[in-house]
Every structure is written in C-alpha cells, then in structure tokens.
Design a protein around this motif. Structure first.
Motif, PDB file in Angstrom:
ATOM      1  N   GLN A 260     -71.811  60.696  69.884  1.00 45.50           N
ATOM      2  CA  GLN A 260     -72.755  59.778  70.533  1.00 45.50           C
ATOM      3  C   GLN A 260     -72.103  59.171  71.761  1.00 45.50           C
ATOM      4  O   GLN A 260     -70.927  58.822  71.759  1.00 45.50           O
ATOM      5  N   VAL A 262     -73.517  56.363  74.706  1.00 48.86           N
ATOM      6  CA  VAL A 262     -74.552  55.493  75.263  1.00 48.86           C
ATOM      7  C   VAL A 262     -73.992  54.899  76.550  1.00 48.86           C
ATOM      8  O   VAL A 262     -72.897  54.330  76.556  1.00 48.86           O
ATOM      9  N   GLN A 280     -77.396  58.931  75.739  1.00 52.56           N
ATOM     10  CA  GLN A 280     -78.449  57.919  75.782  1.00 52.56           C
ATOM     11  C   GLN A 280     -78.202  56.993  76.966  1.00 52.56           C
ATOM     12  O   GLN A 280     -77.181  56.297  77.021  1.00 52.56           O
ATOM     13  N   THR A 282     -79.430  53.651  78.921  1.00 48.41           N
ATOM     14  CA  THR A 282     -80.123  52.448  78.485  1.00 48.41           C
ATOM     15  C   THR A 282     -79.849  51.308  79.451  1.00 48.41           C
ATOM     16  O   THR A 282     -78.876  51.350  80.221  1.00 48.41           O
ATOM     17  N   TRP A 288     -75.780  48.430  70.793  1.00 52.97           N
ATOM     18  CA  TRP A 288     -75.183  49.664  70.280  1.00 52.97           C
ATOM     19  C   TRP A 288     -73.678  49.482  70.086  1.00 52.97           C
ATOM     20  O   TRP A 288     -73.097  49.905  69.085  1.00 52.97           O
ATOM     21  N   LYS A 292     -71.385  49.682  66.579  1.00 52.71           N
ATOM     22  CA  LYS A 292     -70.252  50.604  66.445  1.00 52.71           C
ATOM     23  C   LYS A 292     -68.967  49.849  66.108  1.00 52.71           C
ATOM     24  O   LYS A 292     -68.225  50.204  65.182  1.00 52.71           O
ATOM     25  N   LEU A 345     -82.134  52.265  66.324  1.00 60.99           N
ATOM     26  CA  LEU A 345     -80.948  52.219  65.467  1.00 60.99           C
ATOM     27  C   LEU A 345     -81.350  51.671  64.101  1.00 60.99           C
ATOM     28  O   LEU A 345     -81.612  50.479  63.946  1.00 60.99           O
ATOM     29  N   TYR A 350     -77.731  54.356  59.422  1.00 56.66           N
ATOM     30  CA  TYR A 350     -76.452  54.415  60.110  1.00 56.66           C
ATOM     31  C   TYR A 350     -75.305  54.230  59.115  1.00 56.66           C
ATOM     32  O   TYR A 350     -74.301  54.950  59.160  1.00 56.66           O
TER      33      TYR A 350
END
Length: 488
Positions: A260, A262, A280, A282, A288, A292, A345, A350
């Motif tokens: 991933q 972002v 991604q 954004t 995000w 994480k 999300l 997740y």
C-alpha cells in the motif's frame, strides 16, 4: 554460478516475470535516497509498473547515504534484482528493472547533487529511516548538535545529510532555471512531508533566505503512508533463489503480497500515473498514517520487544502463542479508539488482515530487525497513542505493556540468557540514564527524563509512569509469557 544481469534475463525460467521494456531507453526521473530493501520491494516496484506501461520517464537512480553494500550488490547485475513474493503457499519471482544505477554519496557527493539537479529528474524519494532526517523527535527541528548537520549548515559543497543533499540539489536547480523536484518521504514518520519540508527550509534558510523562499513557494513535500512487510534477506534466501532461477542474485528482496502507498496529491511537476498502478492519491493522508502507525507499527514494535525478550525469533512464532495474540488484540482495542478512519478503511477488516500478515510463516520476519531504532520509533508508534488515550481519560494497559517491553529490552539479554546488541542511535544515552535506576519506577522515570523520546507532558503523568512500571516489574519477575497470560 553466473550473476543475474541483462545478459542472463533470456535464460531465466518461464515462470519468472521479466521487465518487458527496453531498459536502454529509460530516463532517470527519480532519485531515491536510502536504497535499502524496503524501497526495492515497494516504491521501485511502482516505478517498474510505470515503465512496463510504456512511460519510460521513471527510471530510478538509487543513492546510499552510508555504505556501498547495495551498490556492490546491484552494479554487477546491471541494477536488476528479484522481488520474491511469499504468501505462505507459493513464491513468485519478478525481476525489477527500474533501478538504473546506484551511487554511494560519501564517495562523490557532487555527483549525487548533479544527478538530482538533472532536468529529467522530477521526484526525489526517501527511505532513510527516522534517524536519517536528523530531526529532534520532540521539537521536529534539525539536530544542530549533530556533526554532519553542523557541517551541512556551514558548507553544502560536500553534503553529508539527506536535508543537505536536498538543499544543495534544489539550489543547483534554481541556479539552472529548473523547477524544484517533488520530495516524497516514504518513512514511517507522522506528517513525514511536513517534517522533511521543515528540515529543508531550515537548512536552505541558513545558506540563502531567497532559496528558502523559492522552495517554500514552488516546492512540494506531499505526506505519504507506506505499508509492506519486507524482512531482511539472508544468505539462505539467496542460495534458494539461485537454485530456483539458475543465476545468483545478491540483491534479491523478499516480501508479502500486500502493498500500500498513499500519497497526498500535491506535486511540483510531472509524476507517473500513480493511480493506475494501485497508489492511492488523497487530499488527506493523516488518517491512513495514524491507522498504520498505531495498529501495524505499534503492534510490530510491541511484538518485537516482548517476543524477542521471550526468545522468539520470528513474528509468526509470537502471534502463534495465545497469550501474545490476545495481547495484540487488546493493544488494538486501545489504539483503535484514537483513530479517525478515512472512507474506505474498514478497521475490523484491517485488523484481521494484519493478523493474517503477522501469521505468514514464509516471511521469516525477525523480531530483532523490527526492534532496531526504538528511541526513534516509540514516540509515534506507542507514545502518541498513549497520550491520546490519557487525554480522553481512558486506560493504557496494553500500550503501556509494549513500552515496558522496550525498556526491558535495554538490558540487552533475553529471558533465556542470550545477550544481544542494542541497535539504536540513543543506545548509549539510554544506558547512561538507566545505569543507577534500580526499581521499575526508577527505570521508567529515568527513560521518561529523555525529552527526545518522551514528551514532558507524558513523563509528568503518573498514570503513564505507574502503569509502565507495573508491567516492567511484572515481566521482570514473572517472565513475558506468564505476565501476558495474567492480563487476559
């Protein structure tokens, strides 16, 4: 056995994915500072995807800011290396061709600056770890007492630090009438774009206020979040891969299927079609990033210290033990309440995915690899979450237990009596603080006095010091697994 190279590509087994584009026609559009395994398993794969799509502007020049290790691995291989994706059942190999070369910055700093100042370069990406930015964890300012920072503040003709190289190259681009490149930090730092921007502006302002104003007005430092588990490659991994593909690959990296990236959609110039390659874009990265750092990274660090103390070598071994697995779930229960999940999300999903990733035995992710540089990681992985919980007047039981494991780790010996080296830039400082601390409470207060790690508002909170000391005493007396079993 011959090495992986352009010449050996045609002879690889049919199941091995090859670059599939003319590497000789690729332009270097990206300079990457800190070309370790994570970059090669993450961002370089995206740039390789861009090259495969036919957009040949996005070759990568890798730069090591310290050792020649990666240069010596990849140069004899024409920059090629294997990406081995392990899902617990099968291994898939893909040859990545995005890396066009590797330079070692201390050997020729001017050549690195010149490469970054090339009109073909539009992105400079970084994975230099938390300590590589030379920032004070508490204030976010440059560590002016660091000798390399001091040298760069005085003279940028031979830069030594990541901020120094960025400023020297941006200054050269300005002199040449070129626009700035976009600086993309890919390290697990909260507000990583803002932090590297502040470091660059401070460094630039010390040399030329007009340069700092130009960077501030024209430059771009997007926030990012990156996620992929990339364990260290071992000699056995290299031997197994050589037997599988018929050539020796000294630069191979192994990873999981999940990946991933972002990125805040803020750039100073051209960029690849990131969205087409699964990135991604954004307007807001922070939610995000928080998820994480506080779920994956917070659990990882806690697993590393507590599992490592119990003598467990790999992450999958730790979460296979019910007491440890239950602890991780409790830590996530606490951390989850501090999050503001973005649309898209699903936190319960997740968490399930994270536990499945932690349980993947084929990754062989070592607890001691994760345990490195704890003084740089704990502030954002656990301490920020604890502060948010205490501000909401909520308990911090599991989070404090993770911190207790880190403090106990500073003793440098497992419960089985095996000694190990504390791999941390503040190891000597921590050892000095703890040398006269006898009780668990003394030890917590000694560590909490280090404002570069623990913010004063947290150090002064008896709820924090008391709970961490409670767990520190418990794991010291009863052992980690027995103490975790009592907490369930």
């Amino acid at each position: 056995m011959s090495r992986l190279s352009n010449a050996s590509l045609a002879g690889l087994p049919a199941e091995v994915e090859r670059p599939g584009y003319d590497r000789g026609s690729v332009k270097t559009g990206v300079v990457h500072l800190g070309i370790g395994a994570f970059h090669r398993a993450h961002q370089a794969v995206v740039f390789d995807d861009a090259l495969r799509s036919g957009d040949l502007r996005w070759g990568v020049l890798g730069v090591s800011l310290r050792s020649p290790g990666v240069r010596d691995q990849l140069t004899p291989q024409d920059g090629l290396y294997s990406l081995v994706v392990r899902d617990g059942v099968t291994d898939r190999t893909r040859i990545i061709g995005a890396v066009q070369g590797v330079r070692v910055a201390p050997e020729d700093p001017a050549a690195v600056v010149a490469a970054m100042a090339s009109p073909d370069v539009h992105l400079v990406t970084l994975t230099v770890t938390e300590k590589g930015y030379r920032l004070d964890p508490a204030s976010g300012g440059l560590l002016t007492g660091d000798p390399d920072v001091a040298a760069d503040l005085a003279d940028l003709s031979q830069p030594r630090t990541a901020p120094g190289f960025l400023v020297a190259a941006l200054a050269e681009r300005r002199r040449s009438g070129l626009p700035p490149f976009t600086v993309v930090s890919c390290d697990n730092l909260p507000h990583n774009g803002a932090r590297v921007r502040a470091a660059v502006l401070a460094m630039a302002g010390a040399h030329d206020p007009a340069l700092a104003r130009w960077i501030e007005a024209e430059g771009a430092f997007p926030q990012t979040m990156v996620d992929r588990i990339v364990p260290a490659t071992t000699p056995d991994d290299i031997a197994v891969q050589a037997a599988r593909i018929g050539v020796r690959d000294e630069g191979m990296v192994k990873t999981e299927p999940f990946t991933q990236w972002v990125i805040e959609d803020r750039f100073a110039g051209p960029r690849p079609d990131f969205a087409a390659f699964g990135v991604q874009l954004t307007s807001e990265v922070a939610p995000w990033e928080d998820a994480k750092l506080r779920l994956l990274n917070g659990a990882h660090s806690s697993i590393a210290y507590l599992g490592g103390l119990a003598g467990l070598e790999f992450v999958h071994q730790v979460v296979a033990i019910p007491a440890f697995r239950a602890f991780v779930e409790r830590l996530w229960d606490e951390a989850e309440t501090t999050l503001n999940p973005p649309p898209g999300l699903d936190i319960p999903a997740y968490r399930r995915d994270l536990m499945a990733r932690f349980s993947n035995p084929s990754l062989q992710h070592r607890t001691r690899q994760i345990a490195m540089d704890g003084s740089q990681k704990l502030p954002q992985r656990l301490l920020a979450t604890i502060t948010a919980r205490l501000d909401a007047d909520r308990p911090i039981d599991a989070l404090a237990l993770g911190v207790a494991g880190w403090i106990r780790w500073q003793d440098g010996v497992t419960e089985t009596g095996e000694g190990f080296k504390i791999d941390d830039p503040m190891a000597a400082t921590l050892a000095g603080a703890l040398v006269d601390a006898v009780t668990a409470t003394d030890r917590v207060r000694a560590v909490s006095s280090l404002t570069g790690i623990v913010a004063p508002r947290l150090a002064d909170d008896d709820r924090f010091t008391g709970m961490v000391a409670h767990h520190l005493d418990g794991i010291a007396v009863q052992g980690v697994e027995a103490w975790l079993s009592r907490q369930a």
